[in-house]
Enzyme design. Structure first.
Site, PDB file in Angstrom:
ATOM      1  N   HIS A 132       0.847  -1.202   0.000  1.00 42.97           N
ATOM      2  CA  HIS A 132       0.000   0.000   0.000  1.00 42.97           C
ATOM      3  C   HIS A 132       0.881   1.251   0.000  1.00 42.97           C
ATOM      4  O   HIS A 132       0.632   2.200  -0.747  1.00 42.97           O
ATOM      5  CB  HIS A 132      -0.848   0.070   1.282  1.00 42.97           C
ATOM      6  CG  HIS A 132      -1.915  -0.968   1.436  1.00 42.97           C
ATOM      7  ND1 HIS A 132      -2.049  -1.730   2.582  1.00 42.97           N
ATOM      8  CD2 HIS A 132      -2.931  -1.340   0.610  1.00 42.97           C
ATOM      9  CE1 HIS A 132      -3.106  -2.524   2.451  1.00 42.97           C
ATOM     10  NE2 HIS A 132      -3.650  -2.320   1.270  1.00 42.97           N
ATOM     11  N   SER A 159      -3.122  -7.419   3.499  1.00 41.23           N
ATOM     12  CA  SER A 159      -3.283  -7.191   4.935  1.00 41.23           C
ATOM     13  C   SER A 159      -3.729  -8.479   5.629  1.00 41.23           C
ATOM     14  O   SER A 159      -3.265  -8.794   6.729  1.00 41.23           O
ATOM     15  CB  SER A 159      -4.323  -6.093   5.183  1.00 41.23           C
ATOM     16  OG  SER A 159      -3.928  -4.904   4.594  1.00 41.23           O
TER      17      SER A 159
END
Ligand code: PNS
Length: 162
Positions: free
Chosen positions: A17, A131
């Site tokens: 990210h 994640s």
């Protein structure tokens, strides 16, 4: 002002990210990282923790971009874009498997409000990263250093120690 949003749950932010956010910050005047609040989705970290991790990770990045702001998004992303004066959504694509759903969302957002979605290829170093996988590996004591910012590493360690 050319403004882009990088939306996501960021539970927690990964180095994948962060790479997309920093690269987007070189292309736009301002990048708004929109942390989605989805009351039906259980998260490991609170909204404040997730926002704090993103702010600290951006600050600690070697580029340390000053045109990245972090905000929350409650409803439709296109409404967030309208209120914040954002013209573009920037998303990272890791693999073909990401593409179908991302294309669907991009077309829906364009049809709803004319907002454009730009796909950025994920740094191959982070192509396997998500994640969810980070949380799973960390939960069982695996080493996720190098995959998440240091502040997240500390957060994961604190969480598993508690
Ligand atoms: O990190 P995630 O969970 O993959 O992020 C998904 C997110 C938050 C980017 C996406 O679900 C989203 O944009 N949600 C906001 C609600 C919305 O606009 N839904 C319609 C999408 S076409």
């Amino acid at each position: 002002m050319r403004r882009a949003v990088c939306p996501g749950s960021f539970d927690p932010i990964t180095n994948g990210h962060l790479d997309i956010i920093v690269r987007a910050s070189r292309l736009f005047d301002e990048v708004v990282v929109a942390v989605g609040i989805n009351k039906t989705k259980a998260t490991l970290f609170t909204i404040d923790e997730r926002m704090d991790f993103i702010r600290q990770a951006v600050r600690s990045h070697p580029d340390s971009p000053t045109n990245v702001v972090v905000d929350t998004s409650h409803g439709l992303l296109v409404d967030f874009c309208r209120v914040r004066g954002v013209q573009s959504i920037v998303k990272g694509l890791r693999a073909v498997s990401d593409f179908d759903y991302e294309l669907q969302m991009a077309q829906m957002n364009n049809s709803l409000a004319g907002v454009e979605t730009l796909f950025m290829s994920t740094n191959p170093q982070y192509a396997f990263l998500s994640s969810s996988l980070v949380k799973e590996v960390a939960r069982y004591g695996g080493d996720v250093s190098g995959l998440v910012p240091d502040i997240v590493l500390k957060g994961l360690r604190d969480r598993s120690a508690s």
